[in-house]
Design a protein around this motif. Structure first.
Motif, mmCIF file in Angstrom:
data_model
loop_
_atom_site.group_PDB
_atom_site.id
_atom_site.type_symbol
_atom_site.label_atom_id
_atom_site.label_comp_id
_atom_site.label_asym_id
_atom_site.label_seq_id
_atom_site.Cartn_x
_atom_site.Cartn_y
_atom_site.Cartn_z
ATOM 1 N N LYS A 119 -11.393 -7.686 -0.841
ATOM 2 C CA LYS A 119 -11.638 -8.746 0.137
ATOM 3 C C LYS A 119 -12.006 -8.160 1.500
ATOM 4 O O LYS A 119 -12.002 -8.883 2.500
ATOM 5 C CB LYS A 119 -10.382 -9.603 0.284
ATOM 6 N N ASN A 120 -12.286 -6.811 1.471
ATOM 7 C CA ASN A 120 -12.609 -6.107 2.716
ATOM 8 C C ASN A 120 -11.463 -6.192 3.719
ATOM 9 O O ASN A 120 -11.669 -6.200 4.931
ATOM 10 C CB ASN A 120 -13.888 -6.640 3.351
ATOM 11 N N GLY A 121 -10.219 -6.259 3.185
ATOM 12 C CA GLY A 121 -9.070 -6.351 4.064
ATOM 13 C C GLY A 121 -8.631 -4.988 4.591
ATOM 14 O O GLY A 121 -7.899 -4.907 5.592
ATOM 15 N N ILE A 122 -9.012 -3.907 3.925
ATOM 16 C CA ILE A 122 -8.693 -2.549 4.378
ATOM 17 C C ILE A 122 -9.935 -1.691 4.223
ATOM 18 O O ILE A 122 -10.868 -2.025 3.457
ATOM 19 C CB ILE A 122 -7.524 -1.940 3.577
ATOM 20 N N ALA A 123 -9.902 -0.582 4.918
ATOM 21 C CA ALA A 123 -11.039 0.346 4.815
ATOM 22 C C ALA A 123 -10.986 1.081 3.470
ATOM 23 O O ALA A 123 -9.916 1.289 2.882
ATOM 24 C CB ALA A 123 -11.001 1.331 5.978
ATOM 25 N N GLN A 124 -12.145 1.466 2.990
ATOM 26 C CA GLN A 124 -12.226 2.221 1.729
ATOM 27 C C GLN A 124 -11.458 3.529 1.823
ATOM 28 O O GLN A 124 -10.870 4.000 0.852
ATOM 29 C CB GLN A 124 -13.698 2.481 1.379
ATOM 30 N N GLN A 125 -11.436 4.116 3.007
ATOM 31 C CA GLN A 125 -10.723 5.383 3.196
ATOM 32 C C GLN A 125 -9.225 5.216 2.937
ATOM 33 O O GLN A 125 -8.575 6.095 2.367
ATOM 34 C CB GLN A 125 -10.963 5.901 4.620
ATOM 35 N N THR A 126 -8.672 4.071 3.335
ATOM 36 C CA THR A 126 -7.248 3.810 3.106
ATOM 37 C C THR A 126 -6.966 3.718 1.603
ATOM 38 O O THR A 126 -5.961 4.252 1.110
ATOM 39 C CB THR A 126 -6.825 2.506 3.793
ATOM 40 N N LEU A 127 -7.853 3.059 0.876
ATOM 41 C CA LEU A 127 -7.687 2.967 -0.577
ATOM 42 C C LEU A 127 -7.789 4.352 -1.224
ATOM 43 O O LEU A 127 -7.001 4.694 -2.129
ATOM 44 C CB LEU A 127 -8.736 2.026 -1.171
ATOM 45 N N ASP A 128 -8.746 5.144 -0.793
ATOM 46 C CA ASP A 128 -8.903 6.495 -1.349
ATOM 47 C C ASP A 128 -7.650 7.342 -1.117
ATOM 48 O O ASP A 128 -7.218 8.110 -1.989
ATOM 49 C CB ASP A 128 -10.121 7.176 -0.731
ATOM 50 N N ALA A 129 -7.074 7.214 0.069
ATOM 51 C CA ALA A 129 -5.860 7.968 0.373
ATOM 52 C C ALA A 129 -4.712 7.545 -0.536
ATOM 53 O O ALA A 129 -3.911 8.378 -1.007
ATOM 54 C CB ALA A 129 -5.490 7.774 1.845
ATOM 55 N N GLN A 130 -4.635 6.231 -0.823
ATOM 56 C CA GLN A 130 -3.581 5.743 -1.714
ATOM 57 C C GLN A 130 -3.791 6.232 -3.140
ATOM 58 O O GLN A 130 -2.847 6.592 -3.839
ATOM 59 C CB GLN A 130 -3.542 4.211 -1.678
ATOM 60 N N LEU A 131 -5.029 6.237 -3.587
ATOM 61 C CA LEU A 131 -5.320 6.755 -4.939
ATOM 62 C C LEU A 131 -4.944 8.237 -5.056
ATOM 63 O O LEU A 131 -4.406 8.676 -6.077
ATOM 64 C CB LEU A 131 -6.799 6.553 -5.256
#
Length: 385
Positions: free
Chosen positions: A135-147
């Protein structure tokens, strides 16, 4: 009769008596100097078709033999077997103090549980981040860091699982068990001894059924057996071997060639082989010596003499025969394979010869003989007595 005539007769009588006594003495000396016939026992050379056997000195070897070394360090707290006892596969032998390994396993499992909990949290966080990113609620970089964090937690779980398995294995290794059926040696350790992982030998175990008999044969013997059999492979001509124990008793079970060395020993020129024999009664013990008997070729019209009649002096072989006029004669001979108590004569004898089997040590070449002929059965009976 006049006195002078009487003295003359008396003088002539004394001369005749002296001559008679002298002649009698000379005759006695000549009789004493004449050689006396020596009584010996002799046997006719045997000529018959003979199956040749080859004998080799062998030594009993365990088919499986292993030194049991400790995989973990610690003090022996229990000993479940006595030295020299028979053991079965899986039977407990020694117990090493397990307390520290129990603690290590509990610690490894606790650490693993923490890592698994952290991984579960990471996975839940990753799921929420993926929904927000959609939903574009967070930056892609934040998701990558979580992964990446989830992958790290997963790797940590794998590492702690491996440590937990190792701790469990170490705990299991505190109990030493027999790897196979066999007999344990008498040089085992005692309760209280400290053992070091990978270096301390707790005991040695040898299998007892079946066993190997290791022996060697010369190049010529190998060729002889191979060329006069149905196959050239030792496993083909060595399929029914006999075994004679050191006390002369025949082992009741037959054996077969199981292993052949890769080539001749360069120092001895011999080929090493191993025959396998079943040992259900465990009569054969590693280290014992025995004689392997292999069936060879059939010798047609072979000449046989008793082994006791053969003399070996300075690398040469002789027999003493009864020559013409019943006189002793030393005969050089070339002997072949042994057949029981007999020996095959390759050269030097004929079927008509008589060989001395008893008393040849008392005669020399040319000695007159008083010969008593004996049969092979007479020799066998005498040897048994």
């Amino acid at each position: 009769m006049s006195t002078s005539h009487f003295n003359t007769i008396r003088y002539l009588s004394l001369i005749a008596l002296s001559a008679a006594l002298l002649a009698s003495g000379c005759s006695s000396r000549q009789t004493a100097q004449a050689p006396q016939a020596v009584e010996v026992k002799a046997m006719q050379v045997i000529q018959q078709d003979t199956p040749v056997t080859y004998e080799y000195v062998g030594q009993v070897k365990a088919k499986n033999e292993v030194q049991i070394k400790a995989k973990v360090s610690g003090n022996i707290v229990a000993k479940m077997v006595e030295g020299g006892a028979r053991v079965s596969e899986g039977q407990p032998l020694f117990q090493i103090d397990r307390r520290q390994y129990e603690a290590a396993l509990l610690n490894a499992r606790a650490t693993l549980a923490q890592a698994e909990a952290a991984l579960n949290n990471s996975r839940r966080d990753t799921l929420r981040y993926q929904q927000l990113a959609a939903k574009n609620g967070i930056a892609q970089q934040t998701l990558d860091a979580q992964l990446a964090a989830e992958q790290q937690n997963a790797a940590a779980v794998d590492a702690y699982q491996a440590k937990a398995r190792q701790a469990a294995d170490d705990l299991d290794d505190t109990l030493i068990v027999a790897p196979f059926n066999g007999r344990i040696d008498v040089n085992d350790l005692s309760v209280g001894d400290y053992v070091t992982a990978g270096s301390t030998t707790l005991a040695a175990i040898s299998s007892v059924n079946p066993v190997f008999i290791q022996f060697s044969m010369s190049e010529n013997e190998y060729l002889q057996l191979a060329q006069h059999s149905s196959g050239t492979e030792p496993r083909e001509w060595g399929g029914s071997l006999k075994l004679i124990l050191s006390n002369g008793a025949k082992y009741p079970l037959a054996g077969r060639i199981a292993q052949v060395d890769k080539g001749l020993n360069t120092d001895t020129g011999t080929l090493t082989l191993k025959a396998v024999f079943d040992n259900p009664q465990q009569l054969l013990i590693p280290g014992m010596f025995a004689r392997i008997v292999a069936e060879g070729e059939m010798r047609r019209g072979a000449l046989l003499v008793p082994q006791r009649a053969v003399q070996q002096i300075l690398g040469k072989t002789f027999v003493t025969v009864v020559a013409a006029g019943n006189k002793a004669e030393s005969r050089p001979v070339q002997m072949g394979p042994r057949v029981g108590s007999l020996w095959v004569a390759e050269e030097g004898l004929t079927a008509g010869d008589q060989v001395i089997v008893e008393g040849f040590s008392k005669v020399q070449a040319g000695t007159p003989l008083q010969v008593v002929m004996v049969a092979p059965d007479d020799l066998a009976t005498a040897e048994e007595q």
